[in-house]
Structure formats: C-alpha cells, structure tokens
Design an enzyme around this catalytic site. Structure first.
Site, mmCIF file in Angstrom:
data_model
loop_
_atom_site.group_PDB
_atom_site.id
_atom_site.type_symbol
_atom_site.label_atom_id
_atom_site.label_comp_id
_atom_site.label_asym_id
_atom_site.label_seq_id
_atom_site.Cartn_x
_atom_site.Cartn_y
_atom_site.Cartn_z
ATOM 1 N N HIS A 307 0.847 -1.182 0.000
ATOM 2 C CA HIS A 307 0.000 0.000 0.000
ATOM 3 C C HIS A 307 0.881 1.229 0.000
ATOM 4 O O HIS A 307 1.927 1.242 0.643
ATOM 5 C CB HIS A 307 -0.926 0.017 1.232
ATOM 6 N N ASP A 364 -7.924 -5.458 -0.044
ATOM 7 C CA ASP A 364 -8.429 -6.333 -1.102
ATOM 8 C C ASP A 364 -8.027 -7.791 -0.928
ATOM 9 O O ASP A 364 -8.512 -8.661 -1.648
ATOM 10 C CB ASP A 364 -7.919 -5.841 -2.473
HETATM 11 N N1 CMC Z 1 4.267 -7.705 -4.817
HETATM 12 C C1 CMC Z 1 5.609 -7.660 -4.982
HETATM 13 N N2 CMC Z 1 6.352 -6.548 -4.844
HETATM 14 C C2 CMC Z 1 5.722 -5.410 -4.527
HETATM 15 C C3 CMC Z 1 4.325 -5.359 -4.342
HETATM 16 C C4 CMC Z 1 3.587 -6.568 -4.489
HETATM 17 N N3 CMC Z 1 2.274 -6.571 -4.340
HETATM 18 N N4 CMC Z 1 3.947 -4.098 -4.036
HETATM 19 C C5 CMC Z 1 5.071 -3.372 -4.038
HETATM 20 N N5 CMC Z 1 6.142 -4.161 -4.330
HETATM 21 C C6 CMC Z 1 7.555 -3.742 -4.372
HETATM 22 C C7 CMC Z 1 7.860 -2.960 -5.628
HETATM 23 O O1 CMC Z 1 8.327 -3.804 -6.678
HETATM 24 C C8 CMC Z 1 8.935 -2.018 -5.129
HETATM 25 O O2 CMC Z 1 10.141 -2.750 -5.022
HETATM 26 P P1 CMC Z 1 11.568 -2.025 -5.293
HETATM 27 O O3 CMC Z 1 11.703 -0.986 -4.214
HETATM 28 O O4 CMC Z 1 12.574 -3.121 -5.211
HETATM 29 O O5 CMC Z 1 11.466 -1.420 -6.674
HETATM 30 C C9 CMC Z 1 8.500 -1.692 -3.709
HETATM 31 O O6 CMC Z 1 7.748 -2.831 -3.285
HETATM 32 C C10 CMC Z 1 7.637 -0.427 -3.598
HETATM 33 O O7 CMC Z 1 6.535 -0.581 -4.492
HETATM 34 P P2 CMC Z 1 5.880 0.595 -5.322
HETATM 35 O O8 CMC Z 1 5.147 0.015 -6.472
HETATM 36 O O9 CMC Z 1 6.944 1.635 -5.617
HETATM 37 O O10 CMC Z 1 4.901 1.205 -4.233
HETATM 38 P P3 CMC Z 1 3.685 2.150 -4.520
HETATM 39 O O11 CMC Z 1 3.408 2.850 -3.257
HETATM 40 O O12 CMC Z 1 3.932 2.971 -5.736
HETATM 41 O O13 CMC Z 1 2.503 1.134 -4.910
HETATM 42 C C11 CMC Z 1 0.712 -0.427 -4.697
HETATM 43 C C12 CMC Z 1 1.541 0.699 -4.015
HETATM 44 C C13 CMC Z 1 -0.510 -0.721 -3.877
HETATM 45 C C14 CMC Z 1 0.290 0.060 -6.098
HETATM 46 C C15 CMC Z 1 1.635 -1.686 -4.836
HETATM 47 O O14 CMC Z 1 1.996 -2.142 -3.556
HETATM 48 C C16 CMC Z 1 0.948 -2.804 -5.626
HETATM 49 O O15 CMC Z 1 1.052 -2.833 -6.847
HETATM 50 N N6 CMC Z 1 0.246 -3.749 -4.928
HETATM 51 C C17 CMC Z 1 -0.517 -4.787 -5.611
HETATM 52 C C18 CMC Z 1 -1.841 -4.226 -6.090
HETATM 53 C C19 CMC Z 1 -2.821 -4.019 -4.952
HETATM 54 O O16 CMC Z 1 -3.021 -4.880 -4.101
HETATM 55 N N7 CMC Z 1 -3.502 -2.863 -4.981
HETATM 56 C C20 CMC Z 1 -4.562 -2.544 -4.007
HETATM 57 C C21 CMC Z 1 -4.162 -1.430 -3.091
HETATM 58 S S1 CMC Z 1 -5.261 -1.294 -1.672
HETATM 59 C C22 CMC Z 1 -6.801 -0.898 -2.329
HETATM 60 C C23 CMC Z 1 -6.874 0.527 -2.692
HETATM 61 O O17 CMC Z 1 -7.191 1.340 -1.800
HETATM 62 O O18 CMC Z 1 -6.627 0.852 -3.847
#
Ligand code: CMC
Length: 428
Positions: A307, A364
């Site tokens: 998140h 989720d």
């Molecule tokens: N599985 C594997 N690696 C992950 C995941 C995951 N679900 N989420 C983040 N990472 C890694 C990502 O690769 C990155 O690694 P590195 O620093 O080595 O490059 C690090 O963790 C930070 O991730 P980010 O994508 O830069 O973080 P963000 O804050 O931009 O994204 C997120 C947040 C929710 C989009 C992301 O965690 C994600 O894609 N999660 C899966 C989709 C998901 O479950 N979304 C629902 C969110 S909750 C409902 C809502 O309110 O929307």
C-alpha cells in the site's frame, strides 16, 4: 512560534510556512513557490504532495489508523450501518433518528432509474465488464437530469443529485450483472434496506421467492463501511480533480469509477481471487509464487499486498481477515482459497523482501474471499468496492466544491525537443 521551511536557490533563501493538521501531521505550504522563486516541485505519483486540506478522513499509515470524521473504523464497522456512515461522511456528523429516517426514506424514493436506461444496458454485449457499464451508466444519469449540469445551482439541488446517485448506484450495478446473465432486471424493493435491496436486485428471480441469509446482509454492510472512504487515493483525487473543473457530480463520480477499475487500485480485489485460483490450480505451491513476486524480471506481483500509505498494517485488512473467518464459518463455506491466502500471507510476512519493503495484506486481500462466499461473481468485486466508496467520493466532491477549490492543474518539467523545423514528407 510556528515553524518555517527554508529553501535556498541561487544564493537566495526563501521561507515557506509549515501548516499542521488536527492530528499533528505537517506540510510545507508551497502555494507561493513558483511566484516567489520561478521553480516548481516534481513529485511523480504524488508520493509527498498534499493536494488539499480535508476534514473527512484521517489515515496514519505508520500506526495503521483510519478514522471517518474522527470515528475509528473498527467502531464503525462493528456498530454502524452503511447508510449512517454515508450520512456521517457526507454531512459531517452521525445522524439523529429523525435525520437518519429522512435520509433513508429520501434515498428510497429515488432507487428507480429511468426506463429508457434499460435500452443502454441491452446494447452492451453480455461479456461487457460491469465496471465499464457502471462508469458509463453513472455518466449517462447526467443526461436525464440536465439541471444537475450546474453543480453550484443551490444546496438543495446538490442534495437531490447526491440522493439520486446514492439511490441509483446499487440499481445500476445489479442491472449490469443481470444484463450479463441475460436475466430479467429486478426492480428495487423499497421495504428492504440498502444492502438487502442490492442483494435482491442482484439475485432475486421473478419466478422464485427471494430469501437471503441475514449473515450475508451484515457482511455486505461491513464491507461497504470499510470501503466508504480513504482520503486522497487515485479514484478520490480523480473525482476531486474532475469536479474542480465544475463538471457535474455524475461525470465526476463516473471518472472515479474508471480510476478505481485499475488492478493497482480497486481492481485488485478481482485480481486477488484470480491469483489465488491460479495458485490453487497450479497445485498450491505458495513458495513458488512468492519467489515469482520477488523476481524483478517477472511482472507478477502479489495482488492484495502493499500500500502506498500503510507501512505497518492496513486496519481494514485486519477487520476483513477476522470477518472472513467468521462469515465463512457462519455460512458453512469451506473455500480452499482461504487456506492458500493465509499461507501466502504467512510466507510473505516472514520473507525479507516483503519485510524490507513494508508489504502487508491490504483491504483487497481477503475481501474477495468474502464476496465469493456471498455469491458475488468475480467480475462484480470492483463494482462492490465502487458502491462502498460512493459516499466517500461524494463527501470529497462536496467538500471540494464548498471550499471553492481552484481547478486542478499540475505543472510538468518538459523533456522533449526544443525547436524543430517542419520538413515536407517527401524530404524525410
Ligand atoms: N508484490 C511484490 N512486490 C511489490 C508489491 C507486491 N504486491 N507491491 C510493491 N512491491 C515492491 C515494488 O516492486 C517495489 O520494489 P523495489 O523498491 O525493489 O522497486 C516496492 O515494493 C515499492 O513498491 P511501489 O510500487 O513503488 O509502491 P507504490 O506505493 O507505488 O505502490 C501499490 C503501491 C498498492 C500500487 C503496490 O503495492 C501494488 O502494486 N500492490 C498490488 C496491487 C494491490 O493490491 N492494490 C490494491 C491497493 S489497496 C486498495 C486501494 O485502496 O486501492
């Protein structure tokens, strides 16, 4: 003495005020930055940028705190009804008995949608994703209520549009589903409360008596409350930014529904179930999938994990995990996907990769297993999120219009060609 932030640029020091919210979170107010310095800030994904001040929802990602209008989410999910929470978010306080009755009965009066809208549904292919249908239908509502095109006409007109939208969204959502099954649309039954009425329109058939387990109605009520608002996320900011151009409420919410659809946002609940089904069909080797999620060459991510704001735990996920156990037990459902989800959570939480990046199950992760147990088809999961989130979007839109916020218009840093001369096609 209030804090001051100093920025030094080209030998000159500029000062900017620090503002503090009621929960002591701090921000450097740079509203005057460009005028004073000629510089803008760059913050892709708005990871450090507050787009507004708001008195609706407070979220502390480090401590895992979520409150609507000062009420902890745990208390509301346990004790309140979704309609009470909708009133709270939109109007700022919990309703009295009289206010609640009036609100409820006003919503009830508007649950029907115009008969002509049935033709829109019928024009969609049966395979149409219900989020696409819902977003279009909500925008289409504006065509039936031309007076709503001016969002600032009067507070009464604004309230009427809000009531109409709250009342009609479950009807539109249920009909999007009915249309996909090519079953007859069920008209709302106004003696039922909000959640039961939705379930009725989704699952009732003209040929059979409608029965629903109260456990299912309660579960839906809880899930809707947990989804009802979440401060400035992708869809909510979309609603506010579209609304900031003084586009009408239907258009603004339709844009929010589209933003929610993406798999990184609300669409994750559908993706989680599809992922768990894939792992199950693949033999249930959780370690293999955790390895895939960590592999930077592999596009696979653990859906329902991570998140932007929560870095310890998502309080909604905690409530949902417990509710998931309770509901499946009460309904006598034994879903192998729940065991896989729990194993996946356990393995990931002990893994260095996930620990180092503060990746925890989000709202989720378990919600889809509950929706599945309630009989909701997978493609409708994100639609359920949208129904739950509607009061939050409305409250945020209303706050933005009442605060007379300026049109949203970010800056950019241009990185393209500086100047080129047109060359006729035959000479290229
Ligand atoms: N599985 C594997 N690696 C992950 C995941 C995951 N679900 N989420 C983040 N990472 C890694 C990502 O690769 C990155 O690694 P590195 O620093 O080595 O490059 C690090 O963790 C930070 O991730 P980010 O994508 O830069 O973080 P963000 O804050 O931009 O994204 C997120 C947040 C929710 C989009 C992301 O965690 C994600 O894609 N999660 C899966 C989709 C998901 O479950 N979304 C629902 C969110 S909750 C409902 C809502 O309110 O929307």
């Amino acid at each position: 003495m209030s804090e001051i932030a100093k920025i030094e640029l080209g030998g000159t020091t500029y000062e900017f005020p620090v503002i503090e919210g009621t929960e002591n979170e701090k921000a450097i107010d740079i509203s005057n930055l460009r005028a004073a310095t000629g510089y803008v800030t760059l913050d892709t994904g708005y990871k450090n940028t507050g787009a507004t001040t708001s008195s609706i929802t407070f979220l502390d990602g480090e401590e895992g705190i979520l409150k609507y209008r000062g009420y902890p989410i745990e208390e509301l999910a346990e004790k309140a009804t979704f309609i009470e929470v909708a009133y709270l978010l939109i109007y700022g306080n919990l309703p009295t008995t009289t206010e609640l009755e009036k609100f409820r009965s006003n919503i009830t009066k508007h649950t029907l949608v115009h008969e002509d809208m049935k033709q829109f549904f019928e024009a969609y292919p049966a395979k149409a994703h219900p989020m696409g249908v819902l977003s279009s239908m909500v925008c289409s509502l504006s065509t039936f209520y031309p007076e709503s095109l001016d969002p600032n006409r009067s507070p009464e007109a604004k309230d009427l549009t809000i009531l109409r939208l709250l009342a009609k969204l479950p009807t539109l959502a249920a009909w999007a589903y009915k249309n996909s099954t090519r079953h007859p649309f069920m008209y709302p039954k106004n003696e039922f409360d909000y959640c039961k009425n939705f379930l009725y329109m989704m699952f009732a058939m003209p040929t059979e008596e409608f029965k629903v387990d109260p456990v299912v109605v309660d579960a839906l009520n809880k899930l809707f409350i947990l989804h009802a608002d979440h401060e400035q996320n992708c869809s909510t900011s979309t609603v506010r930014i579209v609304g900031s151009s003084q586009a009408n409420l239907y258009a603004s919410i339709s844009a929010g529904i589209s933003a929610l659809w993406g798999p990184l946002h609300g669409g994750a609940n559908q993706e989680v179930i599809e992922m768990l089904e894939k792992i199950h069909a693949d033999g249930g080797d959780v370690d293999k999938w955790v390895l895939k999620a960590k592999d930077k060459e592999d596009p696979f991510r653990l859906m329902g994990f991570g998140h932007r704001v929560y870095k310890n735990f998502d309080p909604r996920a905690k409530i949902i995990k417990k509710a998931c156990d309770d509901i499946l037990t009460k309904l006598g459902v034994n879903d192998p996907l729940l065991a896989i989800a729990k194993k996946l959570e356990q393995v990931a939480l002990e893994d260095e990769y996930f620990k180092a990046r503060n990746l925890y199950p989000n709202v989720d992760f378990y919600s889809g297993i509950i929706y599945k147990a309630l009989g909701i088809p997978t493609e409708m999961f994100t639609v359920m999120f949208a129904i739950g989130r509607l009061p939050g979007w409305i409250a945020q839109w209303k706050e933005m219009t009442e605060n007379k916020e300026p049109i949203g218009r970010p800056r950019q840093i241009y990185t393209g060609e500086v100047l080129r001369t047109y060359v006729p096609i035959e000479k290229r």
